[in-house]
Design a protein around this motif. Structure first.
Motif, PDB file in Angstrom:
ATOM      1  N   ASP A 149       0.673  -1.067   0.137  1.00 16.66           N
ATOM      2  CA  ASP A 149      -0.035   0.069  -0.052  1.00 16.66           C
ATOM      3  C   ASP A 149       0.793   1.304  -0.037  1.00 16.66           C
ATOM      4  OD1 ASP A 149       0.512  -1.034   2.730  1.00 16.66           O
ATOM      5  OD2 ASP A 149      -0.310   0.697   3.107  1.00 16.66           O
ATOM      6  N   SER A 174      -2.578  -1.904  -3.076  1.00 11.16           N
ATOM      7  CA  SER A 174      -2.233  -2.105  -4.805  1.00 11.16           C
ATOM      8  C   SER A 174      -3.309  -2.591  -5.177  1.00 11.16           C
ATOM      9  CB  SER A 174      -1.058  -3.351  -4.598  1.00 11.16           C
ATOM     10  OG  SER A 174      -1.525  -4.321  -4.012  1.00 11.16           O
ATOM     11  N   ARG A 175      -4.528  -3.218  -4.956  1.00 11.50           N
ATOM     12  CA  ARG A 175      -5.652  -3.369  -5.309  1.00 11.50           C
ATOM     13  C   ARG A 175      -6.628  -2.221  -5.423  1.00 11.50           C
ATOM     14  NH1 ARG A 175      -7.063  -9.636  -2.649  1.00 11.50           N
ATOM     15  NH2 ARG A 175      -5.129 -10.548  -3.446  1.00 11.50           N
ATOM     16  N   GLY A 176      -6.312  -1.261  -4.988  1.00 16.14           N
ATOM     17  CA  GLY A 176      -7.146   0.037  -5.165  1.00 16.14           C
ATOM     18  C   GLY A 176      -8.027   0.251  -3.827  1.00 16.14           C
ATOM     19  N   VAL A 199       0.531   8.287  -5.822  1.00 18.92           N
ATOM     20  CA  VAL A 199      -0.457   8.721  -5.284  1.00 18.92           C
ATOM     21  C   VAL A 199      -0.907  10.281  -5.002  1.00 18.92           C
ATOM     22  CG1 VAL A 199      -0.706   6.171  -4.066  1.00 18.92           C
ATOM     23  CG2 VAL A 199       0.407   8.259  -3.143  1.00 18.92           C
ATOM     24  N   LYS A 233       0.502   2.869 -10.628  1.00 19.78           N
ATOM     25  CA  LYS A 233       0.323   2.633  -9.131  1.00 19.78           C
ATOM     26  C   LYS A 233       1.313   3.079  -8.289  1.00 19.78           C
ATOM     27  CE  LYS A 233      -1.920  -2.208  -9.799  1.00 19.78           C
ATOM     28  NZ  LYS A 233      -1.868  -3.616  -9.545  1.00 19.78           N
ATOM     29  N   ASN A 234       2.315   3.655  -8.997  1.00 15.29           N
ATOM     30  CA  ASN A 234       3.560   4.099  -8.078  1.00 15.29           C
ATOM     31  C   ASN A 234       3.307   5.663  -7.815  1.00 15.29           C
ATOM     32  OD1 ASN A 234       3.929   4.754 -10.907  1.00 15.29           O
ATOM     33  ND2 ASN A 234       5.944   5.417 -10.189  1.00 15.29           N
ATOM     34  N   ARG A 245      -4.912   7.006  -7.096  1.00 17.30           N
ATOM     35  CA  ARG A 245      -3.542   6.712  -7.604  1.00 17.30           C
ATOM     36  C   ARG A 245      -3.826   7.305  -9.050  1.00 17.30           C
ATOM     37  NH1 ARG A 245      -3.311   0.350  -6.719  1.00 17.30           N
ATOM     38  NH2 ARG A 245      -5.052   0.261  -8.043  1.00 17.30           N
TER      39      ARG A 245
END
Length: 119
Positions: free
Chosen positions: A33, A53-55, A79, A76-77, A71
């Motif tokens: 996360d 990581s799954r949102g 935020v 994903k990297n 994100r």
């Protein structure tokens, strides 16, 4: 090596909005996360918001309904923390983090960015 770069923050009047950004780079594979903590003078660092990581998102009670963590699309990297209806009690240094487990046993921090809300 992991590197976190934050941007945003500043001075705003009560009721105003700010947006924080954080980009992680380096060996960040399979992280759990990312999100934001904050630390006000004389207080402990506290979790503000996180996104897995799954949102999946999580918020501190004090910011629910006012702050939104998200994100970057297809990245994903990166935020963001959109902060609306800011209040003087939101004044703190905000730290971006990335972690590989829910207990935060392995965690890296950004350099921190000051958010000051005037009344």
């Amino acid at each position: 090596q992991v590197h976190l770069v934050e941007s945003g923050g500043g001075l705003v009047q009560a009721g105003g909005s700010l947006r924080l950004s954080c980009a992680a780079s380096g060996n960040i594979f399979n992280f759990n996360d990312m999100g934001w903590y904050r630390q006000a003078p004389g207080k402990q660092r506290e979790l503000v918001a996180s996104v897995s990581s799954r949102g999946n998102t999580n918020y501190a009670d004090a910011v629910k309904g006012r702050f939104t963590v998200s994100r970057r699309d297809n990245a994903k990297n990166t935020v963001y923390l959109q902060m609306n209806s800011l209040q003087p009690e939101d004044t703190a240094i905000y730290y971006c983090y990335i972690s590989w487990d829910p207990l935060k046993n392995r965690i890296y921090w950004g350099q921190g960015t000051q958010v000051t809300v005037s009344s």
